[in-house]
Design an enzyme around this catalytic site. Sequence first.
Site, PDB file in Angstrom:
ATOM      1  CG  MET A   1      48.198  42.924  31.539  1.00 38.80           C
ATOM      2  SD  MET A   1      48.227  42.307  33.238  1.00 38.80           S
ATOM      3  CE  MET A   1      47.220  43.532  34.066  1.00 38.80           C
TER       4      MET A   1
ATOM      5  NE  ARG B   1      44.204  41.182  41.103  1.00 41.13           N
ATOM      6  CZ  ARG B   1      43.963  39.887  41.140  1.00 41.13           C
ATOM      7  NH1 ARG B   1      44.587  39.138  42.048  1.00 41.13           N
ATOM      8  NH2 ARG B   1      43.119  39.323  40.308  1.00 41.13           N
TER       9      ARG B   1
ATOM     10  CE1 TYR C   1      41.809  49.381  33.228  1.00 39.60           C
ATOM     11  CE2 TYR C   1      42.626  51.074  34.691  1.00 39.60           C
ATOM     12  CZ  TYR C   1      42.316  50.647  33.428  1.00 39.60           C
ATOM     13  OH  TYR C   1      42.514  51.484  32.360  1.00 39.60           O
ATOM     14  CD  GLU C   2      45.295  44.866  36.153  1.00 40.01           C
ATOM     15  OE1 GLU C   2      45.485  43.642  36.062  1.00 40.01           O
ATOM     16  OE2 GLU C   2      45.454  45.643  35.197  1.00 40.01           O
ATOM     17  N   GLY C   3      40.810  42.575  37.992  1.00 39.80           N
ATOM     18  CA  GLY C   3      39.891  41.809  38.830  1.00 39.80           C
ATOM     19  C   GLY C   3      38.982  42.778  39.549  1.00 39.80           C
TER      20      GLY C   3
END
Length: 567
Positions: free
Chosen positions: A161, A294, A428-430
């Site tokens: 992504m 997440r 990671y991921e926010g």
Amino acid sequence: MPYRAPVKDIRFILDHVVGFAEVAATPRFSEATPDLAEAILTEAGRISTDILAPLNKGADHTPARLENGAVVSSPGFAEGYRAIADGGWVGMAASPAHGGMGLPISLALGVDDMMSGACLALQLKPLLSKGQIEALEHHASDAIKALYLPRLTSGEWSGTMNLTEPQAGSDVGALRTKAVPNGDGTFAISGQKIFITWGDSDLTPNVCHLVLARLPDAAEGTRGISLFMVPKFIPDAHGKLGDRNSLRVVSLEHKLGIHGSPTCVMQFDGAKGWLVGAPHKGMAAMFTMMNNARLSVAAQGVGVAEAALQHALAYAMDRRQGATPVAGQGTIIDHADVRRMLAAMRAEVFAARSIALSCAVAIDMASATGNADWQARAAFLTPIAKAYGTDTACSVAHQGVQIHGGMGFIEETGAAQFLRDARILPIYEGTNGIQAMDLVARKMADGGEAAFRLIDEVERGAEAARSARPDLAGDVWSAAEALREATEALVAMPLNDRFAGAVPYLRAFSLVLGGAAHLKAMQADPGREALARVMIRRLLPEHGALLAQAKEGAAGLYAVGADDLAA
């Protein structure tokens, strides 16, 4: 010490703590019988222990590298990835319509946990593919599904992504990558993306990029973003690879850890892409992938924490230093402070694993039943699982270095790698701060109903345990009631005041859920009382100070000026 996959612990939590039997009782997941679950976890544990774990240290010393514009993987990764792909592990939870097993995410997450603990750098590759599979299943056209999903599900191709740009990190709406219609239903994608995990690979013949970009008529901000499938090689309708697309790896990032995982700067120069989902609705599709990721990152945190703990325990059982105050091993594990660290590490790993698997069960129940309460529970638990699981990875790895003493600062002992590898996970991921703000804002937009349902559940569990262990049950109940009062206070606050206390609030919630998980485990197996006591009497009391911070608001923070910070 060689890593050993924690099959027994994962199976215990599924059976006795998070209610996996309820998932298996649904028509959708009726094939997930106890025998099948045991077989899957045992085989995944074998692969993790025997095939993946031996690759971990070598990948740290021999990182992925860029040669002539192509990524060359760490030694042994080709064989390790083939074991993952050929075993069907990429498509465990994917739809059988495209070759997946259709199994519960609860089981898939247990596998993620073990493979992450064995070799995080390699496990990141199938993790991104799993997220892309889910995004395509929910949002892609039938033609894209038919072409890409069978090959992603089998592990023949891999997915990425592409969100972040040099000027657009957490503020995704600031991205500048452009998508211009080619006039034939495809789009020319141009722009640069950074921090792209496994953005290129010699382990699969094709890498499939999901790329966020703006159409010419796009609005500013996130509402103007669309999502595109941009493959490295352009396939025909039958999946045969043709011309190379107009994209390249500019460079690999030089990272603190996970050296075996290539983190790429990607350049797209009019690369051919296909729209995924509706125009200007790319964030909805990408969030499907991100939410999947997440929870997977939560499992990564638990897995790395498990590996760091095993490594530290082996050292503590072997290292002799000073006269021990009690009869026992005669090694440093008999020192009270070392025992304190190890016990706290194990208690938090169990708590974090239980929270992550509880979230996975909620996702499975939501998909199997369509029940809104299960959906709300899964949504509420996701930021908690991600933040607490990854914070636990860092704290356990940190304590692992401490247990090694000076030897922990020496790379040859291997303790430092876990700390370096773990440090990316809270980002990671926010970032975990973003997870906490999501928890107190979007996830409390219902007035706190989802939070209060979880708190009610903790209190009911504590009441059920009160007759057997009134002291520990009473502590959990009291902590849950304090959490209820703090939640009521937060719901009444302006949003920025909530944000100021979001991180301590999330940790307090995690500790309460962790205490409840240990209490339930102790009821199922009285032999687990000692660890439950560590969690409830030594770690859970932090909740009071954390909730005091959570209710303090933002004014005091903004009273601290730049001069104060620079002094």
